[in-house]
Design a protein around this motif. Structure first.
Motif, PDB file in Angstrom:
ATOM      1  N   TRP A 280       8.906 -18.197   6.231  1.00 52.97           N
ATOM      2  CA  TRP A 280       8.367 -17.750   7.529  1.00 52.97           C
ATOM      3  C   TRP A 280       6.991 -18.328   7.850  1.00 52.97           C
TER       4      TRP A 280
ATOM      5  N   GLY B 257      -1.334 -13.783   0.684  1.00 54.43           N
ATOM      6  CA  GLY B 257      -1.017 -12.507   1.304  1.00 54.43           C
ATOM      7  C   GLY B 257      -1.270 -11.332   0.378  1.00 54.43           C
TER       8      GLY B 257
ATOM      9  N   TYR C  89       7.420  -3.934   1.143  1.00 49.09           N
ATOM     10  CA  TYR C  89       7.005  -5.030   0.254  1.00 49.09           C
ATOM     11  C   TYR C  89       5.617  -5.475   0.699  1.00 49.09           C
ATOM     12  N   HIS C  90       4.667  -5.490  -0.236  1.00 42.99           N
ATOM     13  CA  HIS C  90       3.312  -5.911   0.131  1.00 42.99           C
ATOM     14  C   HIS C  90       2.729  -6.944  -0.817  1.00 42.99           C
ATOM     15  N   GLY C  91       3.519  -7.461  -1.771  1.00 42.12           N
ATOM     16  CA  GLY C  91       2.991  -8.510  -2.630  1.00 42.12           C
ATOM     17  C   GLY C  91       3.376  -8.357  -4.076  1.00 42.12           C
TER      18      GLY C  91
ATOM     19  N   GLU D 170       4.371  -2.221   7.024  1.00 43.54           N
ATOM     20  CA  GLU D 170       4.711  -3.475   7.707  1.00 43.54           C
ATOM     21  C   GLU D 170       5.251  -3.095   9.074  1.00 43.54           C
TER      22      GLU D 170
ATOM     23  N   ASP E 237       0.314  -4.355   7.596  1.00 45.34           N
ATOM     24  CA  ASP E 237       0.527  -5.623   6.895  1.00 45.34           C
ATOM     25  C   ASP E 237       1.391  -6.504   7.802  1.00 45.34           C
TER      26      ASP E 237
ATOM     27  N   LYS F 299       0.989 -15.928   5.795  1.00 42.05           N
ATOM     28  CA  LYS F 299       2.213 -16.679   6.093  1.00 42.05           C
ATOM     29  C   LYS F 299       2.055 -17.753   7.193  1.00 42.05           C
TER      30      LYS F 299
HETATM   31  C1  LIG Z   1       4.803 -12.492   1.797  1.00 39.59           C
HETATM   32  C2  LIG Z   1       4.231 -11.155   2.024  1.00 39.59           C
HETATM   33  C3  LIG Z   1       3.161 -10.677   1.242  1.00 39.59           C
HETATM   34  C4  LIG Z   1       2.605 -11.446   0.062  1.00 39.59           C
HETATM   35  O1  LIG Z   1       2.066 -12.668   0.433  1.00 39.59           O
HETATM   36  P1  LIG Z   1       1.839 -13.806  -0.688  1.00 39.59           P
HETATM   37  O2  LIG Z   1       1.127 -14.898   0.047  1.00 39.59           O
HETATM   38  O3  LIG Z   1       3.189 -14.213  -1.159  1.00 39.59           O
HETATM   39  O4  LIG Z   1       1.034 -13.200  -1.778  1.00 39.59           O
HETATM   40  C5  LIG Z   1       2.642  -9.425   1.542  1.00 39.59           C
HETATM   41  N1  LIG Z   1       3.135  -8.690   2.560  1.00 39.59           N
HETATM   42  C6  LIG Z   1       4.147  -9.113   3.329  1.00 39.59           C
HETATM   43  C7  LIG Z   1       4.623  -8.255   4.449  1.00 39.59           C
HETATM   44  C8  LIG Z   1       4.739 -10.358   3.077  1.00 39.59           C
HETATM   45  O5  LIG Z   1       5.758 -10.770   3.837  1.00 39.59           O
END
Ligand SMILES: *Cc1c(COP(=O)(O)O)cnc(C)c1O
Length: 423
Positions: free
Chosen positions: A55, A114, A147-149, A207, A241, A270
């Motif tokens: 993405w 991220g 999902y946050h990392g 998110e 996020d 991203k």
């Molecule tokens: C990809 C993503 C992350 C983590 O980012 P990285 O650059 O891979 O560490 C965190 N939160 C969301 C919503 C993501 O899509």
């Protein structure tokens, strides 16, 4: 097909791949070149990219405007440390992001990934309360499917059961995990939980509109309005996020715009540099920032990645934002969404398809289950597309610049592979 070049054999013995069972997974595809929405493989095949490299590549690959900006910055200054020094690309990018985000998101802290941007958001929120003399607020309210990392702080705010870090359950910090307030009942349950526990919580982390890596789960803007209401009612910080949703993916530049409310802290990464260089930003309100202003040095935000504010990455981000200004990215996202909605609709009737959903330039086919993931991935590649199913879903998040022919190739490939039988 041409013979594999030596670097594949020689290097593969030494590389450790992400999210990969190295014993059983198919080897990764060696890529030698990209352009537009195409990925060219070492054996000469060209795949249509359906997911824009996690993405990021929202303008397609190798956009000349971004390439030129990086080249020009490279001549002048690739990087300087950000401790005690600063530079025009970073300061103007901070100003530009604050202007795009609008009032209430004023102070930009740059990082390089991220996960670290989310870590910084969590640190800001926790220290905001410490600095204000409320030391007990150390947990976060997070949601099922989140999902946050991948770092230890952020693994702890992912869905602890269905997330990809379940193996670490019991070893991570514990936070409060709730269902999103999608209806009156779940809103009342969340309200009751906060009435009891808000005093131990630093903030609400979500998110907005799409829980991405958790399964491309969509929720309505009303959910975000409810979270804003609860955050205000209980005096909590609201953190969005937008690492996945930011920069047009959901049809607006930022997802929160669709809800007509604003978070106190937002994370971006991203697509920030158009998929070229690593850069992330955590942007906080003036109110959050002000809590760190003090005569006590201990009240400062103690964070500073070595490569923060990297000048090359900031130049790339400026160029990417230029393209959002100069070219009709949001209209392109809407058109992609309409095409995906129409093109994937027929799959909804199949018994092994649980749901087909779209939002902005995101199209998701959720299956009841995927029996053979390696085989499904191979069949998509055989169709000439790069699509990376995970969990129970096959999804498309192409570059916003994708042309009609490549978009149809993607849609036809997903249709062919899913309609052929339960994958
Ligand atoms: C990809 C993503 C992350 C983590 O980012 P990285 O650059 O891979 O560490 C965190 N939160 C969301 C919503 C993501 O899509």
């Amino acid at each position: 097909m041409t013979r594999s070049p030596d670097w594949i054999d020689h290097g593969s013995r030494h590389i450790w791949l992400p999210y990969t069972q190295m014993k059983t997974a198919a080897p990764p595809l060696p890529v030698v070149r990209t352009s537009g929405t195409r990925i060219e493989l070492a054996d000469g095949r060209s795949l249509v990219d359906g997911i824009a490299s996690w993405w990021t590549a929202c303008h397609g690959y190798n956009h000349p405007h971004i390439a030129e900006a990086i080249r020009a910055q490279l001549e002048v200054m690739p990087h300087v440390m950000f401790g005690g020094l600063t530079h025009e690309p970073a300061l103007l990018l901070a100003q530009r992001l604050a202007a795009l985000l609008g009032p209430g998101l004023d102070r930009v802290f740059f990082t390089e990934s991220g996960s670290v941007a989310v870590e910084v958001a969590m640190k800001m929120a926790m220290q905001y309360w410490l600095n204000r003399g409320e030391p007990g607020r150390s947990r976060f309210l997070v949601f099922k499917g989140s999902y946050h990392g991948d770092t230890f702080g952020t693994m702890a705010v992912c869905d602890p059961d269905d997330g990809m870090h379940a193996v670490f359950k019991g070893l991570l910090a514990t936070h409060d995990v709730a269902a999103l307030p999608v209806d009156e009942a779940s809103m009342a349950a969340l309200d009751a939980h906060l009435a009891q526990h808000a005093g131990q919580l630093a903030g609400i982390l979500v998110e907005p509109l799409v829980q991405g890596a958790g399964g491309m789960l969509l929720h309505s803007p009303v959910v975000l309005q409810r979270l804003r209401t609860l955050a205000d009612r209980y005096g909590m910080l609201l953190i969005f996020d937008e690492i996945f949703t930011g920069f047009g993916r959901t049809g607006s530049l930022f997802a929160f715009e669709q809800a007509g409310i604003r978070p106190d802290i937002i994370t971006l990464s991203k697509a920030l540099t158009g998929g070229t260089l690593p850069l992330a930003a955590t942007v906080a309100s003036q109110r959050v920032f002000d809590a760190f202003l003090s005569d006590d040095p201990g009240h400062a935000l103690m964070h500073g990645p070595t490569f923060m504010g990297n000048a090359l990455a900031c130049a790339a981000a400026h160029a990417s934002l230029d393209l959002f200004e100069q070219e009709p990215r949001l209209a392109q996202a809407a058109a992609i969404g309409a095409t995906l909605r129409e093109g994937l609709a027929a799959l909804a009737g199949l018994p092994w398809v649980k749901d087909v959903r779209t939002l902005g330039a995101i199209g998701v086919v959720e299956l009841t289950r995927i029996n053979d993931m390696n085989r499904l991935k191979q069949r998509l590649i055989d169709q000439g597309v790069w699509v990376r199913p995970f969990g129970r879903i096959v999804y498309l998040t192409p570059a916003l610049t994708i042309g009609p022919e490549d978009l149809q190739r993607l849609i036809q490939a997903v249709n062919a592979v899913v309609a052929a039988g339960a994958p």
